[in-house]
Write a protein that holds these residues in place. Structure first.
Motif, PDB file in Angstrom:
ATOM      1  N   PHE A  92      51.839  50.885  29.697  1.00 14.69           N
ATOM      2  CA  PHE A  92      52.486  51.265  30.957  1.00 14.69           C
ATOM      3  C   PHE A  92      53.573  52.303  30.680  1.00 14.69           C
ATOM      4  O   PHE A  92      54.339  52.166  29.717  1.00 14.69           O
ATOM      5  N   VAL A 148      46.804  52.870  25.601  1.00 11.72           N
ATOM      6  CA  VAL A 148      47.760  53.494  26.531  1.00 11.72           C
ATOM      7  C   VAL A 148      48.545  52.375  27.220  1.00 11.72           C
ATOM      8  O   VAL A 148      47.969  51.538  27.912  1.00 11.72           O
ATOM      9  N   HIS A 157      42.160  54.552  28.701  1.00 14.73           N
ATOM     10  CA  HIS A 157      43.278  53.701  28.288  1.00 14.73           C
ATOM     11  C   HIS A 157      43.257  53.393  26.787  1.00 14.73           C
ATOM     12  O   HIS A 157      43.913  52.462  26.336  1.00 14.73           O
ATOM     13  N   GLU A 200      35.043  40.892  44.154  1.00 14.47           N
ATOM     14  CA  GLU A 200      35.770  40.751  45.421  1.00 14.47           C
ATOM     15  C   GLU A 200      35.894  42.145  46.014  1.00 14.47           C
ATOM     16  O   GLU A 200      36.240  43.074  45.290  1.00 14.47           O
ATOM     17  N   ALA A 211      37.889  46.002  33.798  1.00 14.93           N
ATOM     18  CA  ALA A 211      37.675  44.766  33.043  1.00 14.93           C
ATOM     19  C   ALA A 211      36.565  43.879  33.625  1.00 14.93           C
ATOM     20  O   ALA A 211      35.924  43.129  32.899  1.00 14.93           O
ATOM     21  N   GLY A 212      36.318  43.985  34.949  1.00  7.86           N
ATOM     22  CA  GLY A 212      35.309  43.138  35.587  1.00  7.86           C
ATOM     23  C   GLY A 212      33.908  43.357  35.030  1.00  7.86           C
ATOM     24  O   GLY A 212      33.091  42.432  35.048  1.00  7.86           O
ATOM     25  N   PHE A 233      42.319  41.354  33.165  1.00  7.48           N
ATOM     26  CA  PHE A 233      43.777  41.384  32.983  1.00  7.48           C
ATOM     27  C   PHE A 233      44.478  40.473  33.977  1.00  7.48           C
ATOM     28  O   PHE A 233      45.349  39.691  33.637  1.00  7.48           O
ATOM     29  N   ARG A 234      44.057  40.637  35.243  1.00  3.32           N
ATOM     30  CA  ARG A 234      44.728  39.878  36.300  1.00  3.32           C
ATOM     31  C   ARG A 234      43.877  38.669  36.670  1.00  3.32           C
ATOM     32  O   ARG A 234      42.813  38.479  36.119  1.00  3.32           O
ATOM     33  N   ASN A 250      28.323  39.829  41.104  1.00  3.22           N
ATOM     34  CA  ASN A 250      28.570  39.930  39.675  1.00  3.22           C
ATOM     35  C   ASN A 250      28.004  41.239  39.157  1.00  3.22           C
ATOM     36  O   ASN A 250      26.855  41.588  39.465  1.00  3.22           O
ATOM     37  N   ALA A 251      28.774  41.923  38.332  1.00  2.00           N
ATOM     38  CA  ALA A 251      28.361  43.236  37.846  1.00  2.00           C
ATOM     39  C   ALA A 251      26.979  43.196  37.180  1.00  2.00           C
ATOM     40  O   ALA A 251      26.165  44.106  37.384  1.00  2.00           O
ATOM     41  N   GLU A 301      31.518  39.112  32.395  1.00  4.02           N
ATOM     42  CA  GLU A 301      30.372  38.234  32.104  1.00  4.02           C
ATOM     43  C   GLU A 301      29.951  38.284  30.636  1.00  4.02           C
ATOM     44  O   GLU A 301      29.143  37.472  30.192  1.00  4.02           O
ATOM     45  N   THR A 308      36.903  46.845  38.881  1.00  6.02           N
ATOM     46  CA  THR A 308      38.322  47.167  38.706  1.00  6.02           C
ATOM     47  C   THR A 308      39.104  46.776  39.949  1.00  6.02           C
ATOM     48  O   THR A 308      38.610  46.958  41.070  1.00  6.02           O
ATOM     49  N   SER A 309      40.314  46.248  39.736  1.00  9.25           N
ATOM     50  CA  SER A 309      41.128  45.825  40.882  1.00  9.25           C
ATOM     51  C   SER A 309      41.747  47.026  41.587  1.00  9.25           C
ATOM     52  O   SER A 309      42.328  46.880  42.658  1.00  9.25           O
ATOM     53  N   GLN A 333      38.364  52.103  31.857  1.00  6.98           N
ATOM     54  CA  GLN A 333      39.750  51.691  31.597  1.00  6.98           C
ATOM     55  C   GLN A 333      39.754  50.641  30.487  1.00  6.98           C
ATOM     56  O   GLN A 333      40.807  50.222  30.034  1.00  6.98           O
ATOM     57  N   ASN A 350      31.977  45.290  43.033  1.00  4.14           N
ATOM     58  CA  ASN A 350      32.993  44.354  42.535  1.00  4.14           C
ATOM     59  C   ASN A 350      32.708  42.942  43.035  1.00  4.14           C
ATOM     60  O   ASN A 350      32.015  42.766  44.040  1.00  4.14           O
TER      61      ASN A 350
HETATM   62  P1  OAD Z   1      41.787  43.746  36.547  1.00  2.92           P
HETATM   63  O1  OAD Z   1      41.878  42.488  35.767  1.00  2.92           O
HETATM   64  O2  OAD Z   1      42.996  44.212  37.275  1.00  2.92           O
HETATM   65  O3  OAD Z   1      40.635  43.631  37.636  1.00  2.92           O
HETATM   66  C1  OAD Z   1      39.341  43.166  37.319  1.00  2.92           C
HETATM   67  C2  OAD Z   1      38.473  43.288  38.563  1.00  2.92           C
HETATM   68  O4  OAD Z   1      37.154  42.886  38.202  1.00  2.92           O
HETATM   69  C3  OAD Z   1      38.907  42.399  39.745  1.00  2.92           C
HETATM   70  O5  OAD Z   1      38.884  43.183  40.933  1.00  2.92           O
HETATM   71  C4  OAD Z   1      37.818  41.319  39.803  1.00  2.92           C
HETATM   72  O6  OAD Z   1      37.521  40.930  41.129  1.00  2.92           O
HETATM   73  C5  OAD Z   1      36.621  42.060  39.208  1.00  2.92           C
HETATM   74  N1  OAD Z   1      35.637  41.174  38.560  1.00  2.92           N
HETATM   75  C6  OAD Z   1      35.845  40.044  37.850  1.00  2.92           C
HETATM   76  N2  OAD Z   1      34.692  39.539  37.387  1.00  2.92           N
HETATM   77  C7  OAD Z   1      33.711  40.370  37.807  1.00  2.92           C
HETATM   78  C8  OAD Z   1      32.291  40.389  37.676  1.00  2.92           C
HETATM   79  N3  OAD Z   1      31.642  39.447  37.002  1.00  2.92           N
HETATM   80  N4  OAD Z   1      31.605  41.398  38.240  1.00  2.92           N
HETATM   81  C9  OAD Z   1      32.252  42.376  38.941  1.00  2.92           C
HETATM   82  N5  OAD Z   1      33.586  42.411  39.119  1.00  2.92           N
HETATM   83  C10 OAD Z   1      34.311  41.423  38.564  1.00  2.92           C
HETATM   84  O7  OAD Z   1      41.260  44.858  35.533  1.00  2.92           O
HETATM   85  P2  OAD Z   1      41.297  46.447  35.661  1.00  2.92           P
HETATM   86  O8  OAD Z   1      41.142  46.887  37.065  1.00  2.92           O
HETATM   87  O9  OAD Z   1      40.353  46.968  34.661  1.00  2.92           O
HETATM   88  O10 OAD Z   1      45.407  48.998  31.485  1.00  2.92           O
HETATM   89  O11 OAD Z   1      42.772  46.737  35.190  1.00  2.92           O
HETATM   90  C11 OAD Z   1      43.174  48.077  35.107  1.00  2.92           C
HETATM   91  C12 OAD Z   1      44.148  48.266  33.986  1.00  2.92           C
HETATM   92  O12 OAD Z   1      45.193  47.311  34.143  1.00  2.92           O
HETATM   93  C13 OAD Z   1      43.623  47.941  32.612  1.00  2.92           C
HETATM   94  O13 OAD Z   1      42.873  48.973  32.031  1.00  2.92           O
HETATM   95  C14 OAD Z   1      44.876  47.723  31.839  1.00  2.92           C
HETATM   96  C15 OAD Z   1      45.771  47.077  32.867  1.00  2.92           C
HETATM   97  O14 OAD Z   1      47.014  47.686  32.966  1.00  2.92           O
HETATM   98  C16 OAD Z   1      45.977  49.137  30.299  1.00  2.92           C
HETATM   99  O15 OAD Z   1      46.008  48.259  29.483  1.00  2.92           O
HETATM  100  C17 OAD Z   1      46.568  50.478  30.083  1.00  2.92           C
END
Ligand code: OAD
Length: 230
Positions: free
Chosen positions: A149, A147, A107, A201, A11-12, A22-23, A216-217, A16, A174-175, A89, A199
């Motif tokens: 959980f 997809v 996903h 962080e 999602a990161g 998500f988190r 920033n990505a 932008e 991705t976190s 994802q 990332n």
């Molecule tokens: P998360 O929301 O868990 O993590 C997003 C990550 O992006 C974090 O580590 C942030 O630090 C980073 N981030 C935020 N802004 C950013 C930027 N401008 N540039 C670079 N990085 C940045 O999202 P995901 O890891 O994608 O699944 O979450 C994984 C899965 O959790 C999702 O696909 C979803 C959820 O369960 C499903 O819906 C099946």
């Protein structure tokens, strides 16, 4: 550059562009219970509420545009062709709109629905899904092609093979807490790929990551792609 490269995005990379991650603060799930909108059990209990959650996301998608990170990955693919694979994802379509083609949505995709009778009946959809939306192939009821959980992510065999064969693996925005995607770096690393994390962080240490690039990505991904293409 003829090295095999696999990239995983989360999602990161779309943050932008204006899409919520998500988190974290103000995350996508802040106002919605995850156990309802992101589980098969939640869907069984509250079908209309869940369909409406994804309907709302689907309608807003057109307001967001790909950013320089999405475009940079499309440029990398243009240069590497079959030596490149992008796994996301994300359920948005920003990679496609930036030009990526060798792309697997592990996903699922917001702009698709799937038949509840035959999961192989998957079709493009850009409207409002209701209880009267039917599969165009067999007329059964439909569900979001997402997809949740507890469900098996898509394309896992193809992904595992690519991870074992690649020489460079990068995970971006991705976190890294949701499996199986969180385990991709360790599969690639144990098969001798160089693993890079890009990332906002970054952790101090990760046993399966060789290089960390923080930022920033939209800034760091184009630079990373430039460095690969020389
Ligand atoms: P998360 O929301 O868990 O993590 C997003 C990550 O992006 C974090 O580590 C942030 O630090 C980073 N981030 C935020 N802004 C950013 C930027 N401008 N540039 C670079 N990085 C940045 O999202 P995901 O890891 O994608 O699944 O979450 C994984 C899965 O959790 C999702 O696909 C979803 C959820 O369960 C499903 O819906 C099946």
């Amino acid at each position: 550059m003829s090295k095999k490269i696999v990239v995983l995005t989360g999602a990161g990379i779309s943050a932008e562009s204006g899409l919520k991650t998500f988190r974290g603060n103000n995350g996508l799930w802040e106002n919605e219970p995850i156990d309802i909108v992101a589980t098969p059990e939640g869907y069984a209990k509250e079908r209309i509420r869940v369909k409406n959650f994804y309907n709302k996301l689907r309608t807003t998608l057109k307001n967001f545009q790909p950013n320089n990170a999405h475009f940079a990955l499309a440029r990398l693919e243009e240069s590497l062709l079959e030596n490149f694979l992008l796994i996301t994802q994300n359920v948005d379509d920003l990679h496609e709109r930036a030009g990526s083609k060798r792309l697997l949505h592990m996903h699922g995709e917001l702009l698709k629905l799937r038949c509840e009778n035959n999961p192989e009946h998957i079709f493009d959809f850009n409207g409002n899904e209701t209880e009267s939306t039917h599969c165009p192939i067999c007329s059964a009821s439909t569900r979001p092609h997402i997809v949740w959980f507890g469900e098996m992510p898509l394309y896992m065999q193809e992904i595992e093979l690519a991870l074992k064969e690649c020489e460079i693996f990068a995970y971006i925005g991705t976190s890294s807490v949701v499996y199986p995607a969180a385990g991709f770096k360790s599969i690639a690393h144990s098969h001798r790929a160089h693993v890079t994390c890009l990332n906002l962080e970054i952790p101090n240490f990760d046993p399966h990551t060789d290089t960390f690039i923080q930022g920033n990505a939209s800034e760091i991904v184009p630079k990373w792609v430039d460095s690969l293409l020389g």
